[in-house]
Design an enzyme around this catalytic site. Structure first.
Site, PDB file in Angstrom:
ATOM      1  N   VAL A   1       0.832  -1.204   0.000  1.00  0.00           N
ATOM      2  CA  VAL A   1       0.000   0.000   0.000  1.00  0.00           C
ATOM      3  C   VAL A   1       0.871   1.260   0.000  1.00  0.00           C
ATOM      4  CG1 VAL A   1      -0.175   0.089   2.536  1.00  0.00           C
ATOM      5  CG2 VAL A   1      -1.956   1.143   1.137  1.00  0.00           C
TER       6      VAL A   1
ATOM      7  N   CYS B   1       4.338   1.052   1.976  1.00  0.00           N
ATOM      8  CA  CYS B   1       4.963  -0.006   1.180  1.00  0.00           C
ATOM      9  C   CYS B   1       5.159  -1.294   1.981  1.00  0.00           C
ATOM     10  CB  CYS B   1       6.282   0.477   0.580  1.00  0.00           C
ATOM     11  SG  CYS B   1       6.081   1.957  -0.443  1.00  0.00           S
TER      12      CYS B   1
END
Length: 226
Positions: free
Chosen positions: A74, A190
């Site tokens: 994400v 991330c």
């Protein structure tokens, strides 16, 4: 021979619209289609990669979450961030995915150097990072970072996530320029819990979105050339 890569500045674009446009462009392209490089910014949105785990979305709140087909976990996009989408035929360009990622990161490193900032790679964690205590220092990272904390003393300034289909690339890289960084605290950026996220503004570089987009666009066009 394809035309030289020419950056196109699209301004602020809804993420879902950009995502649909990238997929449509890539699906319709032929061997003779010219490559493209789109530069834009998005209204606030969290995007989840193919391998994304729901647990990395801590508290999205009122910010929408979009599932995508890029790699990675994400990340957050929002105003004040330059997002670059290279739409390339890698087979025609003559290099493979690993070198493509390397070239994108080199373009970001060169963009940071334009502002006097030293960027760093972290093994196994695509993107570019800066020293929190000395972003303008040119010292090399001394050996591997401590086990269990590869990001100690570093902040992420650019996130990278790509998709390659039929040898053609889409998605790309996001450089933080002058953002509200609070939404990064609502996720594990991330996929890394506690990873600090910074932008050019917070490390002392004052530039406009347009100037940063122009610099990054030129660096990408040069580095991604066949």
């Amino acid at each position: 021979m394809a035309a030289p890569l020419a950056p196109q500045v699209l301004g602020r674009v809804d993420y879902a619209a950009a995502y649909d446009a990238m997929r449509s462009f890539s699906a319709a392209r032929t061997a003779g289609t010219d490559d493209a490089l789109w530069l834009c910014e998005h209204p606030p949105v969290f995007t989840q990669g193919l391998a994304g785990r729901a647990g990395h979305l801590l508290a999205p709140g009122d910010i929408p979450v979009v599932q995508t087909d890029r790699g990675g976990q994400v990340t957050y996009h929002g105003p004040g961030q330059v997002v670059a989408y290279p739409l390339l035929d890698l087979r025609r360009a003559g290099y493979f995915v690993k070198e493509y990622v390397f070239r994108i990161e080199e373009a970001v490193l060169s963009t940071l150097a334009h502002y006097g900032v030293t960027g760093y790679r972290v093994a196994g964690a695509p993107g570019i990072y800066v020293r929190l205590d000395g972003p303008f220092s040119h010292a090399a990272l001394q050996g591997p970072q401590p086990a269990g904390d590869p990001f100690r003393g570093l902040g992420k300034i650019a996130a990278l996530g790509i998709k390659v289909s039929r040898h053609c690339s889409y998605h790309g890289v996001a450089l933080n320029v002058a953002m509200d960084l609070q939404p990064f605290g609502r996720i594990n950026p991330c996929g890394y819990a506690g990873l600090a996220t910074v932008d050019l503004s917070t490390i002392g570089v004052h530039t406009t979105w347009q100037e940063a987009a122009d610099v990054l666009g030129k660096k990408l066009a040069a580095r991604l050339a066949p």
